[in-house]
Design a protein around this motif. Structure first.
Motif, PDB file in Angstrom:
ATOM      1  N   ILE A   1     -34.052  19.545 -16.453  1.00 19.15           N
ATOM      2  CA  ILE A   1     -33.756  18.521 -17.124  1.00 19.15           C
ATOM      3  C   ILE A   1     -34.024  17.105 -16.804  1.00 19.15           C
ATOM      4  O   ILE A   1     -34.665  16.406 -17.305  1.00 19.15           O
ATOM      5  CB  ILE A   1     -32.508  18.586 -18.007  1.00 19.15           C
ATOM      6  CG1 ILE A   1     -32.308  19.860 -18.835  1.00 19.15           C
ATOM      7  CG2 ILE A   1     -31.952  17.313 -18.513  1.00 19.15           C
ATOM      8  CD1 ILE A   1     -30.878  20.147 -19.187  1.00 19.15           C
TER       9      ILE A   1
ATOM     10  N   VAL B   1     -37.441  12.485 -27.542  1.00 19.96           N
ATOM     11  CA  VAL B   1     -36.992  12.708 -26.055  1.00 19.96           C
ATOM     12  C   VAL B   1     -38.087  12.336 -25.279  1.00 19.96           C
ATOM     13  O   VAL B   1     -38.016  11.867 -24.169  1.00 19.96           O
ATOM     14  CB  VAL B   1     -36.454  14.239 -26.031  1.00 19.96           C
ATOM     15  CG1 VAL B   1     -36.441  14.521 -24.563  1.00 19.96           C
ATOM     16  CG2 VAL B   1     -35.312  14.385 -26.813  1.00 19.96           C
TER      17      VAL B   1
ATOM     18  N   VAL C   1     -38.705   8.480 -25.043  1.00 24.78           N
ATOM     19  CA  VAL C   1     -37.532   7.646 -24.207  1.00 24.78           C
ATOM     20  C   VAL C   1     -37.334   7.982 -22.931  1.00 24.78           C
ATOM     21  O   VAL C   1     -37.547   7.097 -22.093  1.00 24.78           O
ATOM     22  CB  VAL C   1     -36.409   8.129 -25.035  1.00 24.78           C
ATOM     23  CG1 VAL C   1     -35.020   7.761 -24.108  1.00 24.78           C
ATOM     24  CG2 VAL C   1     -36.086   7.575 -26.495  1.00 24.78           C
ATOM     25  N   SER C   2     -37.704   9.165 -22.660  1.00 23.06           N
ATOM     26  CA  SER C   2     -37.570   9.737 -21.134  1.00 23.06           C
ATOM     27  C   SER C   2     -38.678   9.106 -20.536  1.00 23.06           C
ATOM     28  O   SER C   2     -38.679   8.743 -19.348  1.00 23.06           O
ATOM     29  CB  SER C   2     -37.430  11.153 -21.062  1.00 23.06           C
ATOM     30  OG  SER C   2     -38.504  12.094 -21.349  1.00 23.06           O
TER      31      SER C   2
ATOM     32  N   PRO D   1     -36.857  15.849 -19.470  1.00 21.78           N
ATOM     33  CA  PRO D   1     -35.862  16.282 -20.197  1.00 21.78           C
ATOM     34  C   PRO D   1     -36.323  16.908 -21.727  1.00 21.78           C
ATOM     35  O   PRO D   1     -35.542  17.484 -22.194  1.00 21.78           O
ATOM     36  CB  PRO D   1     -35.113  14.976 -20.670  1.00 21.78           C
ATOM     37  CG  PRO D   1     -35.737  14.170 -19.517  1.00 21.78           C
ATOM     38  CD  PRO D   1     -36.986  14.667 -18.974  1.00 21.78           C
ATOM     39  N   ALA D   2     -37.685  16.923 -22.160  1.00 25.72           N
ATOM     40  CA  ALA D   2     -38.100  17.059 -23.327  1.00 25.72           C
ATOM     41  C   ALA D   2     -38.468  18.745 -23.329  1.00 25.72           C
ATOM     42  O   ALA D   2     -38.931  19.367 -24.404  1.00 25.72           O
ATOM     43  CB  ALA D   2     -39.323  16.537 -23.894  1.00 25.72           C
TER      44      ALA D   2
ATOM     45  N   PHE E   1     -37.323  15.012 -33.012  1.00 23.88           N
ATOM     46  CA  PHE E   1     -36.296  15.062 -32.026  1.00 23.88           C
ATOM     47  C   PHE E   1     -37.204  15.415 -30.534  1.00 23.88           C
ATOM     48  O   PHE E   1     -36.876  14.678 -29.648  1.00 23.88           O
ATOM     49  CB  PHE E   1     -35.218  16.258 -32.112  1.00 23.88           C
ATOM     50  CG  PHE E   1     -34.203  16.127 -31.000  1.00 23.88           C
ATOM     51  CD1 PHE E   1     -33.331  15.091 -30.977  1.00 23.88           C
ATOM     52  CD2 PHE E   1     -34.294  16.955 -30.086  1.00 23.88           C
ATOM     53  CE1 PHE E   1     -32.498  15.028 -29.824  1.00 23.88           C
ATOM     54  CE2 PHE E   1     -33.384  16.969 -28.953  1.00 23.88           C
ATOM     55  CZ  PHE E   1     -32.662  16.029 -28.913  1.00 23.88           C
ATOM     56  N   SER E   2     -38.072  16.160 -30.321  1.00 23.82           N
ATOM     57  CA  SER E   2     -38.805  16.401 -29.253  1.00 23.82           C
ATOM     58  C   SER E   2     -39.613  15.167 -29.104  1.00 23.82           C
ATOM     59  O   SER E   2     -39.823  14.865 -27.900  1.00 23.82           O
ATOM     60  CB  SER E   2     -39.638  17.715 -29.388  1.00 23.82           C
ATOM     61  OG  SER E   2     -38.783  18.751 -29.619  1.00 23.82           O
TER      62      SER E   2
ATOM     63  N   PRO F   1     -36.222  20.908 -25.766  1.00 20.19           N
ATOM     64  CA  PRO F   1     -36.247  20.646 -27.134  1.00 20.19           C
ATOM     65  C   PRO F   1     -37.557  21.382 -27.352  1.00 20.19           C
ATOM     66  O   PRO F   1     -37.956  21.751 -28.585  1.00 20.19           O
ATOM     67  CB  PRO F   1     -36.315  19.215 -27.217  1.00 20.19           C
ATOM     68  CG  PRO F   1     -35.408  18.702 -26.065  1.00 20.19           C
ATOM     69  CD  PRO F   1     -35.618  19.676 -24.967  1.00 20.19           C
TER      70      PRO F   1
END
Length: 99
Positions: free
Chosen positions: A44, A85, A88-89, A48-49, A81-82, A52
């Protein structure tokens, strides 16, 4: 499965090779290797993605097989959502890399 062999044969990112800048997908392969080794936290941290995205593909496969009644709506939710993520990451990584 020999994970050391996989680690030695990761596909290099063409964008990073050309520009020297990570792309939004950089880290996916290494993160998957950590997950396959059972190190969820490190996986993660690196990408992080990954979780998801894996859940999205698993649900996609199940939806194609069983045709869930509201499966398309759930897939859109998983997809957005994926994507969020990933964005943003990536921005977090780039902002902290510059400072």
């Amino acid at each position: 499965m020999d994970l050391n062999w996989l680690q030695d044969h990761l596909i290099p990112c063409p964008i990073k090779s050309i520009t020297g800048i990570d792309c939004p997908g950089c880290g996916f392969q290494r993160s998957l290797l950590f997950l396959l080794r059972g190190d969820l936290i490190e996986s993660i941290k690196i990408y992080p993605a990954l979780i998801p995205l894996l859940l999205t593909f698993i649900f996609l496969f199940l939806h194609l097989k069983f045709r869930f009644r509201k499966g398309t709506m759930f897939l859109l939710g998983f997809y957005f959502f994926s994507a969020a993520v990933i964005v943003v990451s990536y921005l977090y990584k780039e902002i902290h890399h510059l400072s």
